[in-house]
Write a protein that holds these residues in place. Structure first.
Motif: not given
Length: 233
Positions: A61-66, A144-145, A180-189, A191-196
């Motif tokens: 459901e997240y990212g481009i692969r699905g 979102q993506l 760290d960047y992914s954690d920051q993005e998750e905190a900003a609302g 998706i951690w996986y998509e940020a990474n």
């Protein structure tokens, strides 16, 4: 005198033929996009139906692969290559419509393909009916993506040293590199996986030399369907 008139006539006819062919291809692309929208499958975790294309993702459901695994046949790579007269990849493990996600190598995109695609999409973006028809689809399935891709791109632009450092790492190391960047993005609302994965996408694009072309395509997408986000970010 006659030679000049003949040359002008020839150039005029050639230009008209090229324009007609371009309009035909834009229409073909529009029709294929419409079919993709109409038959779109929104992937989700533990989906009963198997995707028609390889996915290799625990979070479809997240990212481009699905999204690609369930919908890539509708707007296929062979169709786009035939339409644009260019190969999508210059090199890499992918073949035809099949993405080899397990390979250590990655697809090196063809900038000429991306530039031609942008030309046609830019013409579609000026068609009000097309934009209004696709606006709800974009918001439901791509917004979102697309925003995560943009934010990741801006993150690397602000710190270009990350590009040089990240390119020296393997895939597993790069995931940790952007933790760290992914954690920051998750905190900003976001998706951690998509940020990474988005940050890693831009690393690969800087490696294969297609970053500018993808940046142009993303700007076109956002300026067409997400102008307020683009203005505020």
């Amino acid at each position: 005198m006659y030679r000049k008139l003949f040359l002008l006539l020839f150039l005029g006819l050639s230009s008209g033929a090229i324009m007609a062919q371009s309009k035909k291809k834009v229409k073909q692309l529009s029709q294929q996009l419409e079919q993709t929208k109409k038959n779109w499958v929104a992937p989700y975790y533990n989906q009963a139906e198997e995707p028609p294309l390889p996915m290799e993702s625990w979070v479809p459901e997240y990212g481009i692969r699905g999204k690609y695994a369930y919908n890539g046949i509708q707007l296929s790579i062979p169709f786009l290559e035939a339409l644009l007269g260019e190969k999508l990849f210059l090199s890499g493990p992918h073949e035809g419509n099949i993405m080899d996600w397990d390979n250590d190598d990655f697809g090196h995109y063809n900038p000429k393909f991306l530039k031609k695609l942008k030309q046609y999409l830019k013409k579609l973006s000026k068609q009000k009916d097309f934009v209004s028809s696709y606006q709800p689809f974009y918001e439901a399935n791509l917004q979102q993506l697309a925003r995560s891709y943009y934010r990741a791109e801006q993150h690397l632009k602000r710190q270009p040293e990350l590009i040089t450092a990240g390119q020296k790492l393997d895939a597993e190391e790069r995931q940790e590199f952007f933790r760290d960047y992914s954690d920051q993005e998750e905190a900003a609302g976001y998706i951690w996986y998509e940020a990474n994965t988005c940050a890693n996408f831009w690393l690969r694009r800087h490696t294969d030399g297609s970053a500018d072309e993808f940046s142009d395509l993303l700007d076109l997408l956002l300026s067409t369907f997400d102008a307020s986000f683009l203005k505020n970010n």
